[in-house]
Design a protein around this motif. Structure first.
Motif, mmCIF file in Angstrom:
data_model
loop_
_atom_site.group_PDB
_atom_site.id
_atom_site.type_symbol
_atom_site.label_atom_id
_atom_site.label_comp_id
_atom_site.label_asym_id
_atom_site.label_seq_id
_atom_site.Cartn_x
_atom_site.Cartn_y
_atom_site.Cartn_z
ATOM 1 N N GLN A 135 0.550 -1.310 0.019
ATOM 2 C CA GLN A 135 0.026 -0.042 -0.069
ATOM 3 C C GLN A 135 0.822 1.121 -0.053
ATOM 4 O O GLN A 135 0.362 2.282 -0.588
ATOM 5 C CB GLN A 135 -0.798 0.013 1.270
ATOM 6 C CG GLN A 135 -1.879 -0.996 1.172
ATOM 7 C CD GLN A 135 -2.713 -0.945 2.487
ATOM 8 O OE1 GLN A 135 -2.298 -1.084 3.531
ATOM 9 N NE2 GLN A 135 -4.368 -1.215 2.332
ATOM 10 N N THR A 155 -0.935 3.034 9.536
ATOM 11 C CA THR A 155 -2.145 2.453 8.968
ATOM 12 C C THR A 155 -2.147 3.481 7.642
ATOM 13 O O THR A 155 -2.333 4.792 7.931
ATOM 14 C CB THR A 155 -3.388 2.507 9.689
ATOM 15 O OG1 THR A 155 -3.095 1.644 10.821
ATOM 16 C CG2 THR A 155 -4.651 2.100 9.210
ATOM 17 N N VAL A 156 -2.894 2.925 6.504
ATOM 18 C CA VAL A 156 -3.015 3.826 5.232
ATOM 19 C C VAL A 156 -4.371 4.467 5.739
ATOM 20 O O VAL A 156 -5.379 3.899 5.905
ATOM 21 C CB VAL A 156 -3.008 3.043 4.118
ATOM 22 C CG1 VAL A 156 -3.618 3.676 2.862
ATOM 23 C CG2 VAL A 156 -1.701 2.506 3.800
ATOM 24 N N TYR A 157 -4.641 5.593 5.450
ATOM 25 C CA TYR A 157 -5.675 6.567 5.819
ATOM 26 C C TYR A 157 -6.417 6.553 4.522
ATOM 27 O O TYR A 157 -6.105 7.071 3.243
ATOM 28 C CB TYR A 157 -5.237 7.852 6.315
ATOM 29 C CG TYR A 157 -6.445 8.814 6.276
ATOM 30 C CD1 TYR A 157 -7.573 8.783 7.350
ATOM 31 C CD2 TYR A 157 -6.799 9.852 5.473
ATOM 32 C CE1 TYR A 157 -8.422 9.459 7.363
ATOM 33 C CE2 TYR A 157 -7.772 10.692 5.743
ATOM 34 C CZ TYR A 157 -8.618 10.413 6.539
ATOM 35 O OH TYR A 157 -9.487 11.508 6.751
ATOM 36 N N GLU A 158 -7.659 6.023 4.607
ATOM 37 C CA GLU A 158 -8.673 6.275 3.792
ATOM 38 C C GLU A 158 -9.779 6.891 4.050
ATOM 39 O O GLU A 158 -10.527 6.324 4.840
ATOM 40 C CB GLU A 158 -9.067 4.780 2.942
ATOM 41 C CG GLU A 158 -7.669 3.766 2.651
ATOM 42 C CD GLU A 158 -7.957 2.643 2.068
ATOM 43 O OE1 GLU A 158 -9.340 2.282 1.929
ATOM 44 O OE2 GLU A 158 -7.336 1.736 1.869
ATOM 45 N N PRO A 159 -10.027 8.136 3.521
ATOM 46 C CA PRO A 159 -10.993 9.195 3.871
ATOM 47 C C PRO A 159 -12.639 8.306 3.784
ATOM 48 O O PRO A 159 -12.418 7.839 2.661
ATOM 49 C CB PRO A 159 -10.881 10.191 3.238
ATOM 50 C CG PRO A 159 -9.816 10.022 2.452
ATOM 51 C CD PRO A 159 -9.178 8.882 2.517
ATOM 52 N N GLU A 160 -13.523 8.460 4.598
ATOM 53 C CA GLU A 160 -14.767 7.799 4.194
ATOM 54 C C GLU A 160 -15.318 8.729 3.143
ATOM 55 O O GLU A 160 -15.146 10.004 3.125
ATOM 56 C CB GLU A 160 -15.566 7.950 5.699
ATOM 57 C CG GLU A 160 -15.090 7.262 6.316
ATOM 58 C CD GLU A 160 -16.103 7.202 7.841
ATOM 59 O OE1 GLU A 160 -17.074 7.570 7.677
ATOM 60 O OE2 GLU A 160 -15.421 6.522 8.847
ATOM 61 N N THR A 161 -15.990 8.198 2.329
ATOM 62 C CA THR A 161 -16.770 8.914 1.108
ATOM 63 C C THR A 161 -18.299 9.149 1.541
ATOM 64 O O THR A 161 -18.815 7.832 2.061
ATOM 65 C CB THR A 161 -16.508 8.094 -0.025
ATOM 66 O OG1 THR A 161 -17.038 6.832 0.176
ATOM 67 C CG2 THR A 161 -15.145 8.021 -0.702
ATOM 68 N N VAL A 200 0.410 8.596 -0.618
ATOM 69 C CA VAL A 200 -0.539 7.852 0.178
ATOM 70 C C VAL A 200 -0.570 8.458 1.574
ATOM 71 O O VAL A 200 0.644 8.637 2.163
ATOM 72 C CB VAL A 200 0.112 6.227 0.396
ATOM 73 C CG1 VAL A 200 -0.619 5.430 1.296
ATOM 74 C CG2 VAL A 200 0.092 5.702 -0.906
ATOM 75 N N ARG A 201 -1.792 8.616 2.130
ATOM 76 C CA ARG A 201 -1.746 9.270 3.382
ATOM 77 C C ARG A 201 -1.717 8.196 4.342
ATOM 78 O O ARG A 201 -2.428 7.297 4.162
ATOM 79 C CB ARG A 201 -2.933 10.127 3.490
ATOM 80 C CG ARG A 201 -3.181 11.106 2.640
ATOM 81 C CD ARG A 201 -4.620 11.981 2.781
ATOM 82 N NE ARG A 201 -4.462 13.119 2.118
ATOM 83 C CZ ARG A 201 -5.159 14.379 2.294
ATOM 84 N NH1 ARG A 201 -5.898 14.072 3.247
ATOM 85 N NH2 ARG A 201 -4.782 15.290 1.584
#
Length: 90
Positions: free
Chosen positions: A42, A79-85, A48-49
């Motif tokens: 990842q 942890t890879v940060y994946e913003p909530e959509t 990558v945030r």
């Protein structure tokens, strides 16, 4: 990086930006020992945030110019940060 012992180390350079009180960008080295293979895949891409949790440590060493040091974060978790959509129309 993988050592002869089988221990692996992941080193990231994390960029932080602030706008107030003045515009500033810092680059912080983050080290994580024995990362999961999924995490390595990842973070192998640029931009990558990530969230990094750990302790700030100062490392010292000698070089021809004298004693040197740097701050780094030795992470216990990355942890890879994946913003909530948000769903459109709700």
């Amino acid at each position: 990086k993988e050592f002869e012992s089988g221990t692996r180390m992941l080193r990231l350079l994390v960029t932080t930006r602030t706008e107030t009180p003045t515009r500033r960008t810092d680059v912080v080295p983050v080290t994580l020992w024995d990362p999961d293979e999924t995490l390595i895949d990842q973070v192998s891409k640029r931009d990558v945030r990530v969230w990094a949790v750990g302790a700030v440590q100062r490392r010292y060493w000698e070089d021809p110019d004298g004693r040197r040091s740097r701050l780094e974060v030795v992470a216990s978790q990355v942890t890879v940060y994946e913003p909530e959509t948000e769903e459109v129309g709700t």
